[in-house]
Design a protein around this motif. Structure first.
Motif, short mmCIF file in Angstrom:
data_model
loop_
_atom_site.label_atom_id
_atom_site.label_comp_id
_atom_site.label_asym_id
_atom_site.label_seq_id
_atom_site.Cartn_x
_atom_site.Cartn_y
_atom_site.Cartn_z
N TYR A 246 26.21 32.92 53.88
CA TYR A 246 26.72 33.69 52.73
C TYR A 246 27.57 32.81 51.80
O TYR A 246 27.52 32.96 50.59
N ARG B 246 22.51 30.55 50.95
CA ARG B 246 21.14 30.19 51.32
C ARG B 246 21.04 29.99 52.83
O ARG B 246 22.03 29.68 53.51
N ARG B 247 19.81 30.16 53.33
CA ARG B 247 19.54 29.93 54.76
C ARG B 247 18.09 29.51 54.91
O ARG B 247 17.21 30.10 54.30
N VAL C 112 20.39 34.05 50.23
CA VAL C 112 20.92 35.22 50.92
C VAL C 112 22.28 35.59 50.33
O VAL C 112 23.06 34.72 49.96
N VAL D 183 21.72 41.29 52.01
CA VAL D 183 20.62 41.15 52.97
C VAL D 183 21.12 40.53 54.28
O VAL D 183 22.10 39.77 54.30
N VAL E 122 21.06 37.89 57.19
CA VAL E 122 20.73 36.46 57.22
C VAL E 122 19.54 36.27 58.15
O VAL E 122 19.58 36.72 59.30
N SER F 235 15.67 39.99 52.85
CA SER F 235 15.56 38.81 51.99
C SER F 235 14.11 38.44 51.72
O SER F 235 13.85 37.54 50.92
N ASN G 144 13.41 35.38 45.78
CA ASN G 144 12.96 34.39 46.77
C ASN G 144 11.47 34.15 46.66
O ASN G 144 11.01 33.01 46.70
N GLU H 272 27.44 41.65 57.51
CA GLU H 272 26.07 41.86 57.04
C GLU H 272 25.88 43.35 56.75
O GLU H 272 26.65 44.18 57.21
#
Ligand code: GLN
Length: 301
Positions: free
Chosen positions: A72, A76-77, A86, A90, A92, A122, A154, A220
């Motif tokens: 967060y 990004r992940r 992300v 949403v 993760v 996501s 995405n 989350e």
């Protein structure tokens, strides 16, 4: 202070706050500030860290210490080699969910195939599938418009094309739509009613267990986690309604908690599904369960 010293200090701080992966997290946060990767960070170890960058690093460490996860903070992940944006709108993407993608890929043998990803979040599952098998026709939905916004962005970034909105799906690599599970498919001229594969990582945490989750998970979206008293509210509905939306021989794949596999098997058996099979995630736990609709069955096409 050198970069190496700042890194050690940051890792020490996270470690004393019982963060699971203190050195990794500190490294990712400092690398972000210095616009470099982990290798670049190591190479720059003896260089001095400017006061401004040190302050920015402390600010990110504060956020991490308050229970915000690195994904967060960095927005990004990575999942199956793709970098997903992300936000707290949403869940993760977890390594566990790669099992769902792998199970789906294994089941997609003929083409063309049409798949539906419910509770897409996501878009990690839908987008990975489309990325790995571009000829797939992929439909994906979520009840959360905020999540869909992330998923569409995405898809546009990772797969190309414009982010399709609403019914203007033609230029989008994935057809996203908003709604409560199968509800939008009912009597709609816009959506296909039948799919060869339905996949979902729905919310499946028992309401009573939410409070015991880590500070990171509790940040989350509850909507993506809370599966009701026994965690099976959404799973039960998906199992009940999927047969009406699967072609004969079509398959349903669900991610769930390893402790729910027995109850889900019973639900699937009661509903007449065949070939029920549980699959293990990378930590060896049964995480995904799949079942098919009879070849002979007339699902109402
Ligand atoms: N696996 C998630 C967790 O770590 C739960 C995800 C879900 O409910 N879909 O809690």
């Amino acid at each position: 202070m050198t970069i190496r010293e700042a890194l050690a200090q940051g890792a020490g701080l996270l470690n004393s706050a019982q963060v699971d992966t203190p050195a990794l997290d500190a490294g990712l946060l400092l690398a972000e500030i210095l616009h470099t990767g982990r290798a670049g960070l190591i190479a720059a170890g003896p260089d001095p860290l400017s006061e401004e960058d040190y302050r920015r690093f402390q600010a990110l460490l504060e956020r991490r210490l308050s229970g915000e996860c690195v994904a967060y903070i960095l927005r990004r992940r990575e999942f199956r080699g793709l970098e997903f944006t992300v936000t707290p709108a949403v869940l993760v993407p977890r390594p566990d969910t790669e099992t769902l993608v792998e199970a789906a890929l294994e089941k997609i043998t003929d083409s063309p195939r049409r798949i539906l990803d419910l509770c897409t979040g996501s878009g990690a599952v839908a987008i990975s599938l489309k990325h790995e098998l571009p000829e797939l026709e992929v439909w994906a939905s979520d009840i959360s418009e905020a999540a869909l916004e992330i998923a569409r962005a995405n898809a546009a970034r990772l797969l190309g094309g414009r982010p399709g909105t609403g019914f203007t799906v033609s230029a989008a690599p994935i057809h996203f739509f908003q709604g409560d599970l199968f509800a939008p498919l009912k009597n709609s001229p816009f959506f296909p009613t039948h799919y060869s594969l339905i996949v979902s990582n729905p919310p499946y945490v028992c309401t009573g267990e939410i409070q015991a989750l880590s500070a990171e998970v509790r940040r989350e979206p509850l909507l993506a986690l809370d599966g009701g008293a026994d965690g099976l509210d959404l799973i039960r509905r998906i199992i009940d309604e999927a047969p009406a939306h699967l072609i004969p021989g079509g398959r349903l794949l669900l991610e769930a908690d390893p402790r729910q596999m027995k109850a889900i098997t019973t639900l699937l058996e009661t509903r007449g599904y065949k070939d029920i099979l549980a699959l293990r995630d990378i930590s060896g736990q049964e995480r995904v369960i799949g079942a098919s609709i009879d070849e002979q069955r007339n699902s109402g096409i």
